[in-house]
Motif scaffolding. Structure first.
Motif, mmCIF file in Angstrom:
data_model
loop_
_atom_site.group_PDB
_atom_site.id
_atom_site.type_symbol
_atom_site.label_atom_id
_atom_site.label_comp_id
_atom_site.label_asym_id
_atom_site.label_seq_id
_atom_site.Cartn_x
_atom_site.Cartn_y
_atom_site.Cartn_z
ATOM 1 N N VAL A 105 -8.542 -36.430 -13.470
ATOM 2 C CA VAL A 105 -7.938 -35.203 -12.934
ATOM 3 C C VAL A 105 -7.721 -35.347 -11.433
ATOM 4 O O VAL A 105 -6.645 -35.041 -10.914
ATOM 5 N N ASP A 106 -8.739 -35.812 -10.753
ATOM 6 C CA ASP A 106 -8.656 -35.954 -9.303
ATOM 7 C C ASP A 106 -7.644 -37.019 -8.879
ATOM 8 O O ASP A 106 -7.141 -36.985 -7.755
ATOM 9 N N ALA A 107 -7.318 -37.941 -9.782
ATOM 10 C CA ALA A 107 -6.343 -38.990 -9.476
ATOM 11 C C ALA A 107 -4.905 -38.488 -9.562
ATOM 12 O O ALA A 107 -3.988 -39.168 -9.101
ATOM 13 N N GLY A 108 -4.700 -37.321 -10.149
ATOM 14 C CA GLY A 108 -3.365 -36.728 -10.133
ATOM 15 C C GLY A 108 -2.627 -36.751 -11.458
ATOM 16 O O GLY A 108 -3.154 -37.163 -12.493
ATOM 17 N N GLU A 109 -1.383 -36.300 -11.368
ATOM 18 C CA GLU A 109 -0.531 -36.095 -12.550
ATOM 19 C C GLU A 109 -0.268 -37.367 -13.351
ATOM 20 O O GLU A 109 -0.053 -37.304 -14.554
ATOM 21 N N ARG A 110 -0.296 -38.506 -12.708
ATOM 22 C CA ARG A 110 0.013 -39.738 -13.420
ATOM 23 C C ARG A 110 -1.009 -40.059 -14.510
ATOM 24 O O ARG A 110 -0.753 -40.876 -15.386
ATOM 25 N N THR A 111 -2.159 -39.388 -14.465
ATOM 26 C CA THR A 111 -3.210 -39.645 -15.456
ATOM 27 C C THR A 111 -3.177 -38.672 -16.632
ATOM 28 O O THR A 111 -4.044 -38.741 -17.506
#
Length: 165
Positions: A105-111
């Motif tokens: 989640v903290d890594a962003g939309e790409r995940t």
């Protein structure tokens, strides 16, 4: 509060309502979350001990700001995340899985695809557990009826269970 205690509290709050997504969402009305809350207020709202909230913070699952005196100040986003975390813990998701999920989640939309895959896999695990529990319930009901007892809504409550209800 242990996960079992939290599950008991959630089931009591649901009462006779079917545990739908909407019913679960209504248990914690996030529309009325103040812009900042103390650890005691969050603990009370989520029926969790402050120790658990501090543990989730140490485990990297939630980030909490501090005021000028060093006291924790929870914003609405932190409370929303804690609600999600407690729901996932109630469903049996491990701390390690939660930590990985939050990292994603903290890594962003790409995940999002990986998060979706994790949740689908977790859902499959829950569905399997429900089927196993349903089979176990049928076995217990069968044994109760072999002893001449009733099952389901026809069961008479014993005085000790009546007092607890």
């Amino acid at each position: 509060m242990a996960t079992d205690d939290l599950m008991t509290k959630v089931l009591e709050a649901l009462g006779d309502a079917q545990p739908t997504v909407e019913a679960i969402h209504d248990l914690t009305d996030l529309a009325e979350v103040p812009s900042s809350m103390t650890i005691a207020e969050v603990a009370d709202r989520l029926a969790l001990p402050a120790h658990t909230l501090r543990y989730y913070e140490r485990a990297g699952l939630v980030t909490v700001a501090r005021d000028s005196q060093g006291h924790r100040v929870y914003d609405a986003d932190a409370v929303r995340r804690l609600v999600f975390l407690t729901r996932m813990r109630l469903s049996g998701m491990s701390m390690r899985e939660l930590q990985h999920y939050i990292e994603l989640v903290d890594a962003g939309e790409r995940t999002v695809p990986e998060r979706m895959a994790m949740l689908v896999e977790h859902r499959d695990t829950i569905v399997r557990r429900l089927r196993e529990l349903t089979l176990s319930l049928a076995a217990v009901d069968y044994k109760i009826t072999t002893y001449g007892g009733a099952t389901g809504s026809d069961v008479e409550r014993s005085p000790s269970r009546e007092a607890a209800a």
